[in-house]
Design a protein around this motif. Structure first.
Motif, PDB file in Angstrom:
ATOM      1  N   THR A  46       0.843  -1.209   0.000  1.00 17.54           N
ATOM      2  CA  THR A  46       0.000   0.000   0.000  1.00 17.54           C
ATOM      3  C   THR A  46       0.875   1.255   0.000  1.00 17.54           C
ATOM      4  O   THR A  46       0.609   2.212  -0.732  1.00 17.54           O
ATOM      5  CB  THR A  46      -0.928  -0.013   1.235  1.00 17.54           C
ATOM      6  OG1 THR A  46      -1.771  -1.154   1.136  1.00 17.54           O
ATOM      7  CG2 THR A  46      -1.758   1.250   1.322  1.00 17.54           C
ATOM      8  N   ALA A  71      -6.226  -2.988   2.659  1.00 16.71           N
ATOM      9  CA  ALA A  71      -5.522  -2.033   1.795  1.00 16.71           C
ATOM     10  C   ALA A  71      -6.139  -0.644   1.925  1.00 16.71           C
ATOM     11  O   ALA A  71      -5.423   0.360   1.973  1.00 16.71           O
ATOM     12  CB  ALA A  71      -5.571  -2.509   0.344  1.00 16.71           C
ATOM     13  N   CYS A 105      -9.650   0.200  -4.059  1.00 21.87           N
ATOM     14  CA  CYS A 105      -9.204  -1.047  -3.428  1.00 21.87           C
ATOM     15  C   CYS A 105     -10.197  -2.147  -3.760  1.00 21.87           C
ATOM     16  O   CYS A 105     -11.414  -1.951  -3.639  1.00 21.87           O
ATOM     17  CB  CYS A 105      -9.138  -0.881  -1.913  1.00 21.87           C
ATOM     18  SG  CYS A 105      -8.078   0.483  -1.411  1.00 21.87           S
TER      19      CYS A 105
END
Ligand SMILES: O=C(CO)[C@H](O)[C@H](O)COP(=O)(O)O
Length: 158
Positions: A46, A71, A105
């Protein structure tokens, strides 16, 4: 558009397909890993993707983990990042139009390739609205980020 893509081990199988989709759509992709299915913690990937977004090296980021949740939690801790799990078409464009989301995400354990293609296209073709209320709200997010960062600095001084 320049896009950075990354995923942990759980996202690894779908990340390859996301990159394929982006290439087919004519985007310029930076693959931030992981590059094999060995375990890697989602905060590490990330950081790599989001650094590229906040430095404007790329316009948007896409992260793939098992659910998209970890994430997105990690990404939203990074200043300048507005991340969202995008598992339905409406949220995938509305999050950009209303909230100027810059990191999408997705969860490889939740959605399959056919939906991913539409989600990615919906996210990347959306534009941040010029309506004052949406601009004001996103400015408030930036102010919140600074306020809490200041508080953290003060706590660390003690
Ligand atoms: O979805 C995730 C975080 O939200 C991760 O990808 C998931 O927790 C990884 O799990 P495991 O190490 O058991 O593969």
């Amino acid at each position: 558009m320049k896009i950075a893509v990354g995923g942990d081990h759980a996202g690894f199988p779908l990340k390859g397909y996301v990159i394929e989709v982006l290439n087919d759509l004519g985007h310029e992709v930076t693959d931030c890993g992981s590059f094999d299915p060995n375990p890697i913690d989602f905060p590490d990937i990330t950081k790599v993707v989001c650094e590229k977004v906040r430095s404007n090296e790329v316009e948007k980021g896409i992260l793939v983990c098992g659910t998209g949740v970890g994430a997105s939690i990690a990404a939203n801790k990074i200043p300048g990042i507005r991340a969202s799990v995008c598992h339905d078409i409406y949220s995938s464009h509305q999050c950009v139009e209303h909230d100027d989301v810059n990191v999408m995400c997705i969860g490889a354990q939740i959605i399959g390739p056919a939906l991913v293609k539409e989600l990615v296209d919906s996210f990347l073709t959306a534009e941040f609205s010029t309506a004052v209320e949406f601009r004001r709200r996103v400015e408030k997010l930036a102010i919140m980020e600074k306020e809490y960062a200041k508080e953290l600095l003060e706590v660390n001084k003690k």
